[in-house]
Enzyme design. Structure first.
Site, PDB file in Angstrom:
ATOM      1  N   GLU A 153       0.843  -1.216   0.000  1.00 21.57           N
ATOM      2  CA  GLU A 153       0.000   0.000   0.000  1.00 21.57           C
ATOM      3  C   GLU A 153       0.869   1.253   0.000  1.00 21.57           C
ATOM      4  OE1 GLU A 153      -3.620   0.407   0.701  1.00 21.57           O
ATOM      5  OE2 GLU A 153      -3.928  -1.693   0.216  1.00 21.57           O
ATOM      6  N   THR A 179       5.260   1.974  -0.132  1.00 21.54           N
ATOM      7  CA  THR A 179       6.361   1.766   0.815  1.00 21.54           C
ATOM      8  C   THR A 179       6.508   3.010   1.706  1.00 21.54           C
ATOM      9  OG1 THR A 179       8.010   2.773  -0.620  1.00 21.54           O
ATOM     10  CG2 THR A 179       7.625   0.387  -0.915  1.00 21.54           C
TER      11      THR A 179
HETATM   12  C1  LIG Z   1       2.360  -9.478   0.751  1.00 23.89           C
HETATM   13  C2  LIG Z   1       2.059  -8.443  -0.291  1.00 23.89           C
HETATM   14  C3  LIG Z   1       0.725  -8.181  -0.620  1.00 23.89           C
HETATM   15  C4  LIG Z   1       0.433  -7.240  -1.613  1.00 23.89           C
HETATM   16  N1  LIG Z   1      -0.877  -7.041  -1.995  1.00 23.89           N
HETATM   17  C5  LIG Z   1      -1.138  -6.284  -3.096  1.00 23.89           C
HETATM   18  C6  LIG Z   1      -2.446  -6.249  -3.657  1.00 23.89           C
HETATM   19  O1  LIG Z   1      -3.379  -6.849  -3.131  1.00 23.89           O
HETATM   20  N2  LIG Z   1      -2.630  -5.552  -4.813  1.00 23.89           N
HETATM   21  C7  LIG Z   1      -1.621  -4.877  -5.418  1.00 23.89           C
HETATM   22  O2  LIG Z   1      -1.859  -4.256  -6.448  1.00 23.89           O
HETATM   23  N3  LIG Z   1      -0.361  -4.873  -4.902  1.00 23.89           N
HETATM   24  C8  LIG Z   1      -0.106  -5.575  -3.765  1.00 23.89           C
HETATM   25  N4  LIG Z   1       1.178  -5.628  -3.252  1.00 23.89           N
HETATM   26  C9  LIG Z   1       2.242  -4.891  -3.932  1.00 23.89           C
HETATM   27  C10 LIG Z   1       2.833  -3.762  -3.110  1.00 23.89           C
HETATM   28  O3  LIG Z   1       1.940  -2.692  -3.061  1.00 23.89           O
HETATM   29  C11 LIG Z   1       4.202  -3.412  -3.745  1.00 23.89           C
HETATM   30  O4  LIG Z   1       5.097  -4.456  -3.389  1.00 23.89           O
HETATM   31  C12 LIG Z   1       4.726  -2.081  -3.268  1.00 23.89           C
HETATM   32  O5  LIG Z   1       3.961  -1.031  -3.816  1.00 23.89           O
HETATM   33  C13 LIG Z   1       6.196  -1.855  -3.651  1.00 23.89           C
HETATM   34  O6  LIG Z   1       6.428  -2.150  -4.992  1.00 23.89           O
HETATM   35  P1  LIG Z   1       7.674  -3.072  -5.388  1.00 23.89           P
HETATM   36  O7  LIG Z   1       7.588  -4.307  -4.554  1.00 23.89           O
HETATM   37  O8  LIG Z   1       7.679  -3.242  -6.854  1.00 23.89           O
HETATM   38  O9  LIG Z   1       8.949  -2.277  -4.904  1.00 23.89           O
HETATM   39  P2  LIG Z   1       9.731  -1.153  -5.739  1.00 23.89           P
HETATM   40  O10 LIG Z   1       8.777  -0.120  -6.225  1.00 23.89           O
HETATM   41  O11 LIG Z   1      10.619  -1.791  -6.732  1.00 23.89           O
HETATM   42  O12 LIG Z   1      10.606  -0.493  -4.597  1.00 23.89           O
HETATM   43  C14 LIG Z   1      11.851  -1.066  -4.139  1.00 23.89           C
HETATM   44  C15 LIG Z   1      12.486  -0.090  -3.147  1.00 23.89           C
HETATM   45  O13 LIG Z   1      12.783   1.157  -3.795  1.00 23.89           O
HETATM   46  C16 LIG Z   1      12.169   2.237  -3.097  1.00 23.89           C
HETATM   47  N5  LIG Z   1      11.751   3.266  -4.040  1.00 23.89           N
HETATM   48  C17 LIG Z   1      11.121   3.109  -5.226  1.00 23.89           C
HETATM   49  N6  LIG Z   1      10.902   4.299  -5.797  1.00 23.89           N
HETATM   50  C18 LIG Z   1      11.394   5.240  -4.955  1.00 23.89           C
HETATM   51  C19 LIG Z   1      11.457   6.669  -4.973  1.00 23.89           C
HETATM   52  N7  LIG Z   1      10.929   7.378  -5.983  1.00 23.89           N
HETATM   53  N8  LIG Z   1      12.026   7.298  -3.928  1.00 23.89           N
HETATM   54  C20 LIG Z   1      12.548   6.591  -2.876  1.00 23.89           C
HETATM   55  N9  LIG Z   1      12.510   5.230  -2.810  1.00 23.89           N
HETATM   56  C21 LIG Z   1      11.936   4.580  -3.825  1.00 23.89           C
HETATM   57  C22 LIG Z   1      10.979   1.605  -2.411  1.00 23.89           C
HETATM   58  O14 LIG Z   1      10.533   2.387  -1.319  1.00 23.89           O
HETATM   59  C23 LIG Z   1      11.529   0.254  -1.992  1.00 23.89           C
HETATM   60  O15 LIG Z   1      12.256   0.379  -0.793  1.00 23.89           O
HETATM   61  C24 LIG Z   1       1.483  -6.531  -2.238  1.00 23.89           C
HETATM   62  C25 LIG Z   1       2.814  -6.791  -1.883  1.00 23.89           C
HETATM   63  C26 LIG Z   1       3.104  -7.739  -0.949  1.00 23.89           C
HETATM   64  C27 LIG Z   1       4.562  -8.031  -0.631  1.00 23.89           C
END
Ligand SMILES: Cc1cc2nc3c(=O)[nH]c(=O)nc-3n(C[C@H](O)[C@H](O)[C@H](O)COP(=O)(O)OP(=O)(O)OC[C@H]3O[C@@H](n4cnc5c(N)ncnc54)[C@H](O)[C@@H]3O)c2cc1C
Length: 405
Positions: A385, A387
């Site tokens: 939701e 990070t």
């Molecule tokens: C158990 C679980 C349940 C989930 N449920 C859902 C769901 O029901 N529906 C759905 O759609 N999604 C869901 N998600 C997805 C979740 O919302 C994403 O994992 C989350 O938004 C982060 O995306 P990412 O994992 O691709 O990380 P990334 O976006 O790749 O981020 C990796 C790291 O880089 C940092 N970062 C990225 N961009 C920036 C920036 N501009 N400035 C500073 N730091 C940055 C992030 O904070 C993080 O630390 C779920 C995830 C998990 C693990």
């Protein structure tokens, strides 16, 4: 406008006590088992449905509670019981909120009940926004939705990832791009009805925490949905796309963001439930564990840790309740108050559960005691939701008015 009050009315207190009983008697005793099984706890969802805790009516009642604290109170109690089971029970509401936030009254009436099913035949729903190359950057979604005028159908193609209840849901809500050139402003949300051909589950993830909650990829291969499955309707979408093409910025919100904004305080409340649970275990333990001839709480080092834990939990709850009250009274989050609440509550849950493990010493590190699981469960609250970094970005942009990157 409802006045902000820290004193929930008698109705909310009754709901809180009722949910607390369910969390203590049904959820908490089953938590370790379902964490180990890493499976959706269907019998517990069914029991919740029979009691009226897993139902559209119940969440609608809490959602429309004018004080705004109905949902946070419900979330805190359920997640105090267990976060993995809690998410299995409330995961459907994320998809329901997407329909509430973006759908017409008719769409809400059609799809929201199907998301929950009935107590004899419970169903869950999934909200599918994230993709392998579009997590924090929701504007990068690649899943395409193409309209076919002749059949009045939308054709969806793409791969979603991390979907809570993905593939096991009756109803999936899918965010897709209609016009990739417009980035986030070219996206729309679609309902994929139960049993639609072309939608399948990809890999199911083995996770660090909230293991009773099902998380999986969702593959959309030529999925055809009727025109009325576009949330909000085509006329509204066409107007929005036309404005975006003319470069008119009426609103920065897109389909996925509208869902997340509405749900952030509720997610913060879940984190508070975990933190409170771990704090209570640690407080009890510190009073009874004797070392050097006295309970460990007699040492300021331990007692002050507990004082800080309680203080942060209460501070987080105040932020969550404020944001929930603002949302319920239609006040805009001008300083990103929703993000503030989720950021602080999520980080608090991680910190408090880590302190609780420390207070339990070696026992805290084992699965004999629940704080180990609570600590694992809390870790998701700085990731999903939005990070913690993304919440800070949203807050920084809101307070500065600058396009901070
Ligand atoms: C158990 C679980 C349940 C989930 N449920 C859902 C769901 O029901 N529906 C759905 O759609 N999604 C869901 N998600 C997805 C979740 O919302 C994403 O994992 C989350 O938004 C982060 O995306 P990412 O994992 O691709 O990380 P990334 O976006 O790749 O981020 C990796 C790291 O880089 C940092 N970062 C990225 N961009 C920036 C920036 N501009 N400035 C500073 N730091 C940055 C992030 O904070 C993080 O630390 C779920 C995830 C998990 C693990």
């Amino acid at each position: 406008m409802s006045t902000f009050s820290l004193d929930p009315g008698p109705d909310q207190i009754a709901v809180r006590d009722w949910l607390h009983g369910f969390a203590a008697d049904v959820v908490r005793p089953a938590a370790a088992e379902w964490d180990e099984r890493e499976e959706t706890p269907w019998p517990i969802i069914q029991e919740a449905a029979k009691l009226g805790i897993y139902s559209l009516d119940f969440y609608a009642q809490q959602y429309f509670d004018p004080s705004g604290v109905g949902i946070p109170i419900a979330m805190e109690e359920l997640f105090w019981g267990d976060a993995g089971i809690g998410l299995s029970i409330v995961g459907t509401t994320l998809a329901a909120v997407a329909v509430l936030a973006n759908g017409t009254d008719e769409q809400i009436g059609t799809w929201a009940p199907q998301m929950f099913g009935t107590p004899d035949d419970v169903k869950v729903a999934a909200f599918c926004s994230s993709e392998p190359d579009a997590g924090s950057d929701v504007s990068a979604l690649r899943t395409r939705a193409v309209y076919e005028e002749a059949t009045d159908e939308w054709v969806l193609n793409g791969t979603k990832t991390w979907a809570t209840n993905g593939g096991i849901a009756a109803v999936h809500v899918v965010v897709a791009t209609v016009d990739p050139a417009l980035g986030a402003r070219g996206q729309a949300s679609f309902v994929v009805p139960p049993g639609t051909p072309g939608l399948s589950q990809g890999q199911k993830f083995k996770k660090h925490g909230i293991r009773a909650s099902h998380t999986a990829e969702v593959v959309l291969d030529g999925v055809r949905v009727p025109g009325h499955c576009l949330l909000g309707g085509k006329e509204k979408l066409d107007e929005r796309l036309a404005r975006a093409r003319e470069g008119v910025r009426k609103s920065g919100r897109n389909a996925a963001m509208a869902t997340f904004e509405a749900s952030r305080p509720a997610v913060g409340a879940q984190a508070i439930g975990i933190a409170r649970a771990a704090y209570e275990v640690a407080l009890d333990y510190a009073k009874t564990r004797v070392q050097f001839g006295r309970p460990i709480i007699d040492n300021q080092g331990v007692a002050f840790q507990l004082a800080d834990m309680k203080t942060r939990i209460d501070a987080a709850r105040l932020l969550v309740w404020r944001a929930s009250w603002m949302a319920a009274t239609n006040q805009p989050f001008t300083s990103a108050e929703g993000s503030m609440s989720k950021l602080y509550a999520g980080e608090t849950a991680k910190w408090v559960t880590a302190q609780a493990m420390q207070i339990l010493g070696g026992n805290g590190f084992t699965r004999e005691y629940p704080v180990e699981r609570m600590h694992r469960d809390s870790a998701i609250y700085s990731i999903f939701e939005g990070t913690s970094e993304i919440q800070r970005l949203v807050i920084a942009r809101a307070v500065s008015g600058l396009p901070i990157r």
